[in-house]
Design a protein around this motif. Sequence first.
Motif, PDB file in Angstrom:
ATOM      1  N   GLY A  76       0.818  -1.211   0.000  1.00 55.50           N
ATOM      2  CA  GLY A  76       0.000   0.000   0.000  1.00 55.50           C
ATOM      3  C   GLY A  76       0.852   1.262   0.000  1.00 55.50           C
ATOM      4  N   GLU A  77       1.901   1.253   0.819  1.00 52.79           N
ATOM      5  CA  GLU A  77       2.784   2.424   0.869  1.00 52.79           C
ATOM      6  C   GLU A  77       3.458   2.641  -0.486  1.00 52.79           C
ATOM      7  N   GLN A  78       3.873   1.557  -1.096  1.00 52.37           N
ATOM      8  CA  GLN A  78       4.494   1.652  -2.430  1.00 52.37           C
ATOM      9  C   GLN A  78       3.528   2.317  -3.421  1.00 52.37           C
ATOM     10  N   HIS A  79       2.260   1.867  -3.416  1.00 59.55           N
ATOM     11  CA  HIS A  79       1.264   2.411  -4.343  1.00 59.55           C
ATOM     12  C   HIS A  79       1.074   3.912  -4.129  1.00 59.55           C
ATOM     13  N   VAL A  80       0.875   4.300  -2.874  1.00 58.52           N
ATOM     14  CA  VAL A  80       0.624   5.715  -2.563  1.00 58.52           C
ATOM     15  C   VAL A  80       1.844   6.574  -2.916  1.00 58.52           C
ATOM     16  N   ILE A  81       3.022   6.112  -2.570  1.00 51.38           N
ATOM     17  CA  ILE A  81       4.236   6.892  -2.861  1.00 51.38           C
ATOM     18  C   ILE A  81       4.433   7.022  -4.377  1.00 51.38           C
ATOM     19  N   GLU A  82       4.178   5.949  -5.120  1.00 50.25           N
ATOM     20  CA  GLU A  82       4.345   6.027  -6.577  1.00 50.25           C
ATOM     21  C   GLU A  82       3.358   7.003  -7.218  1.00 50.25           C
ATOM     22  N   ASP A  83       2.146   7.059  -6.684  1.00 52.04           N
ATOM     23  CA  ASP A  83       1.149   7.978  -7.257  1.00 52.04           C
ATOM     24  C   ASP A  83       1.283   9.402  -6.745  1.00 52.04           C
ATOM     25  N   MET A  84       1.610   9.545  -5.443  1.00 55.65           N
ATOM     26  CA  MET A  84       1.552  10.860  -4.816  1.00 55.65           C
ATOM     27  C   MET A  84       2.928  11.510  -4.621  1.00 55.65           C
ATOM     28  N   GLY A  85       3.984  10.722  -4.731  1.00 56.61           N
ATOM     29  CA  GLY A  85       5.317  11.269  -4.514  1.00 56.61           C
ATOM     30  C   GLY A  85       5.778  11.140  -3.071  1.00 56.61           C
ATOM     31  N   ARG A  86       4.851  10.885  -2.153  1.00 56.32           N
ATOM     32  CA  ARG A  86       5.166  10.689  -0.740  1.00 56.32           C
ATOM     33  C   ARG A  86       3.944  10.071  -0.063  1.00 56.32           C
ATOM     34  N   LEU A  87       4.126   9.628   1.177  1.00 56.89           N
ATOM     35  CA  LEU A  87       2.982   9.133   1.941  1.00 56.89           C
ATOM     36  C   LEU A  87       2.165  10.338   2.396  1.00 56.89           C
ATOM     37  N   VAL A  88       0.917  10.370   2.056  1.00 60.64           N
ATOM     38  CA  VAL A  88       0.062  11.472   2.507  1.00 60.64           C
ATOM     39  C   VAL A  88      -0.964  10.912   3.489  1.00 60.64           C
TER      40      VAL A  88
END
Length: 118
Positions: A76-88
Amino acid sequence: MSHPYHHAKSSVKKWGGTVEDYIAIHSWFDESKSHFGDFRHRALRHHTQGIFECERTFGVSITLENGRVIPVRWVGEQHVIEDMGRLVSLSDWLDAIKPEEWMDRYTRKLAREFKEES
Ligand SMILES: [Zn+2]
């Protein structure tokens, strides 16, 4: 990165296994795209609360075809970071909402009273 398949390919590169090991998790994150076509669909699951919701949906870990165990939270963290540039966080998204009168009955009443007074 925008398609669950590409996120899954990225997971394979990071932790091994196959696209099939990860595709359900990455597709879950992007399901909201079926309701809203642009990037704003991410407000529903692309944040830390969404990652924990993902963990509740898929369990604490997945076991890859090769037997390796991977925490769902990592995926999940990988997905969010890849889409958003960081964990939001969810608050990052909520803070970005522009308040409108219809969003809160009390605020609407205050706005009406303010208009009547001026
Ligand atoms: Zn996504």
